[in-house]
Design an enzyme around this catalytic site. Structure first.
Site, PDB file in Angstrom:
ATOM      1  N   SER A 162      -3.070  -8.865   7.683  1.00  0.00           N
ATOM      2  CA  SER A 162      -2.274  -7.573   7.887  1.00  0.00           C
ATOM      3  C   SER A 162      -1.575  -7.727   9.259  1.00  0.00           C
ATOM      4  CB  SER A 162      -3.454  -6.678   7.846  1.00  0.00           C
ATOM      5  OG  SER A 162      -2.981  -5.370   8.303  1.00  0.00           O
ATOM      6  N   ARG A 222       2.652   4.511  16.789  1.00  0.00           N
ATOM      7  CA  ARG A 222       2.258   5.493  15.810  1.00  0.00           C
ATOM      8  C   ARG A 222       2.747   7.001  16.139  1.00  0.00           C
ATOM      9  NH1 ARG A 222       2.468   1.968  12.544  1.00  0.00           N
ATOM     10  NH2 ARG A 222       0.634   0.486  12.394  1.00  0.00           N
ATOM     11  N   ASP A 275       0.799  -1.292  -0.141  1.00  0.00           N
ATOM     12  CA  ASP A 275      -0.109  -0.167   0.168  1.00  0.00           C
ATOM     13  C   ASP A 275       0.872   1.132  -0.047  1.00  0.00           C
ATOM     14  OD1 ASP A 275      -2.474  -1.097  -0.307  1.00  0.00           O
ATOM     15  OD2 ASP A 275      -2.930  -1.173   2.034  1.00  0.00           O
ATOM     16  N   ASP A 335      -5.437   3.268  13.384  1.00  0.00           N
ATOM     17  CA  ASP A 335      -4.081   3.475  13.194  1.00  0.00           C
ATOM     18  C   ASP A 335      -4.370   4.912  12.270  1.00  0.00           C
ATOM     19  OD1 ASP A 335      -2.495   1.926  14.270  1.00  0.00           O
ATOM     20  OD2 ASP A 335      -2.596   0.526  12.889  1.00  0.00           O
TER      21      ASP A 335
HETATM   22  N1  ARG Z   1      -5.751  -3.532  16.677  1.00  0.00           N
HETATM   23  C1  ARG Z   1      -4.640  -3.017  17.049  1.00  0.00           C
HETATM   24  C2  ARG Z   1      -4.377  -1.589  17.400  1.00  0.00           C
HETATM   25  O1  ARG Z   1      -5.515  -1.066  16.927  1.00  0.00           O
HETATM   26  C3  ARG Z   1      -3.835  -3.535  15.939  1.00  0.00           C
HETATM   27  C4  ARG Z   1      -3.696  -2.604  14.472  1.00  0.00           C
HETATM   28  C5  ARG Z   1      -2.845  -3.229  13.609  1.00  0.00           C
HETATM   29  N2  ARG Z   1      -2.727  -2.947  12.238  1.00  0.00           N
HETATM   30  C6  ARG Z   1      -2.252  -3.684  11.347  1.00  0.00           C
HETATM   31  N3  ARG Z   1      -2.129  -2.931  10.236  1.00  0.00           N
HETATM   32  N4  ARG Z   1      -2.482  -4.879  11.315  1.00  0.00           N
HETATM   33  O2  ARG Z   1      -3.784  -1.156  18.092  1.00  0.00           O
END
Ligand code: ARG
Length: 403
Positions: free
Chosen positions: A178, A98, A16, A127
């Site tokens: 993912s 992040r 992506d 995210d």
């Molecule tokens: N659900 C988790 C969070 O919001 C993990 C997010 C992970 N992102 C991914 N691209 N797999 O912190």
């Protein structure tokens, strides 16, 4: 469409964000600076390959930042000291990375005179919230772009786009997951685990062994903390990055540290998530245990009330908030006496605390013991207990005992 001329994109090297480099250049007519931040993810490729891929996709500049110690010291450590577990389980792996990524995005935007930052998150997740809220909190003048939310590509579309534009991607079509990974653990989404009834298959795990393949000989680890910071492992002083990696590796080899949960995303979606966090979960367990022997009761209880709030804030993308800073000040103060050692025992599929000690711990053997060395003043107990119950006794005498 967007009135921006140069964008710093948070670049992972994956499909992506590689497509995003080209797409932003073509569709929005902006120059793209790709910024990859190393937070301890085990990349399939080395960072120079990742950098070259960004340039091949059309980035005018590509930069890799090693943020591992910063991530460990300034993000994982405060979360550890707050025993931060979202909804009582998840140690905030992605949520913690992040803000540090955004910090570097903003710094790069200044360095390269960009007028925007961009990320490759979808519109359904947490995210995007974390990237955008953090960016606005640090640099309200910068535009935040989310191409993935705009282009509406399926995974196949993205692959086609990459092939058409000769973007050198390494996608494995057989990999439906993912994954997001860093020093603090690994998050796995999508594929068959989107059905919350389906047992997580073994193939996406990378940090934890199947317990049936774990060593049969038990193992013991001793983690030493100074003022709430892990400083050595089995007596060997270590920087935080190496210590987290070492604990993670050992605990993971015993097949402990997996989580399977349905969590509440900030955007209102319940989602089924699978995690493997052997290092962070073991360290949080050890840390909380050491607090049980070093923290005064009222402080410990008040802290326990604030911990879930702390985890929610971080999860919800509010790292750069006055509340988080104030809670961190509280947490930091609380950690001053948290010095000592904790012993963890590992057996296949299990990790638990078998001992803790602290030179200035509050556990007083003389007070606790039932043997002859008892130093507790038994005669004080009778008066204390009578006064403790005096209010209820008064209620009973005047208004009658409860039904
Ligand atoms: N659900 C988790 C969070 O919001 C993990 C997010 C992970 N992102 C991914 N691209 N797999 O912190």
């Amino acid at each position: 469409m967007n009135n921006v001329s140069r964008v710093v994109l948070a670049y992972s090297g994956g499909l992506d964000t590689s497509v995003a480099v080209k797409w932003i250049t073509q569709e929005w007519g902006a120059e793209v600076v790709a910024l990859a931040v190393d937070v301890g993810q085990s990349a399939d490729d080395d960072w120079e390959t990742v950098r070259q891929r960004a340039l091949a996709a059309g980035a005018v500049e590509a930069v890799v930042i090693d943020a591992r110690s910063e991530f460990a010291d300034d993000y994982c450590l405060p979360a550890l000291q707050a025993n931060a577990l979202y909804e009582g389980k998840y140690p905030l792996v992605s949520a913690l990375s992040r803000p540090v990524i955004v910090k570097h995005l903003v710094a790069a935007a200044r360095q390269f005179n960009a007028d925007a930052v961009a990320h490759g998150c979808t519109g359904k997740g947490n995210d995007q919230v974390r990237f955008e809220v953090s960016s606005r909190a640090l640099a309200p003048d910068l535009e935040v772009l989310a191409p993935v939310r705009v282009w509406g590509f399926t995974r196949e579309d993205s692959i086609d786009y990459a092939l058409r534009h000769e973007i050198p991607i390494t996608v494995r079509k057989d990999n439906p997951y993912s994954i997001d990974e860093n020093l603090w653990g690994r998050a796995i989404e999508c594929g068959v685990i989107e059905d919350p009834w389906v047992a997580p298959p073994s193939e996406p795990y990378a940090l934890t062994a199947d317990p049936s393949h774990a060593p049969t000989e038990p193992w013991e680890l001793t983690v030493a903390f100074e003022a709430g910071k892990p400083v050595s492992l089995d007596g060997e002083p270590m920087d935080l990055v190496s210590l987290i990696e070492a604990v993670s590796k050992r605990v993971g080899s015993y097949g402990w540290g997996r989580l399977d949960m349905v969590e509440n995303r900030r955007v209102g979606i319940k989602s089924r998530e699978v995690y493997e966090c052997p290092g962070s979960l073991a360290l949080i367990m050890a840390h909380a245990d050491l607090e049980s022997i070093t923290l005064e009761r009222d402080l410990m209880r008040e802290k326990a009330r604030l911990e879930p709030r702390y985890a929610e804030l971080v999860y919800d993308g509010l790292w750069f908030s006055p509340l988080r800073a104030s809670l961190d000040a509280f947490m930091a103060e609380s950690q001053l006496p948290v010095t000592g050692e904790v012993r963890l025992r590992l057996e296949p599929g299990r990790c638990w605390v078998t001992g803790r000690r602290a030179e200035k711990g509050l556990y007083d053997h003389g007070l606790a013991t039932y043997d002859a060395t008892d130093s507790f003043r038994h005669e004080d107990a009778a008066g204390f207990v009578r006064l403790w119950g005096l209010g209820l006794e008064t209620v009973a005498r005047t208004q009658g005992p409860p039904e």
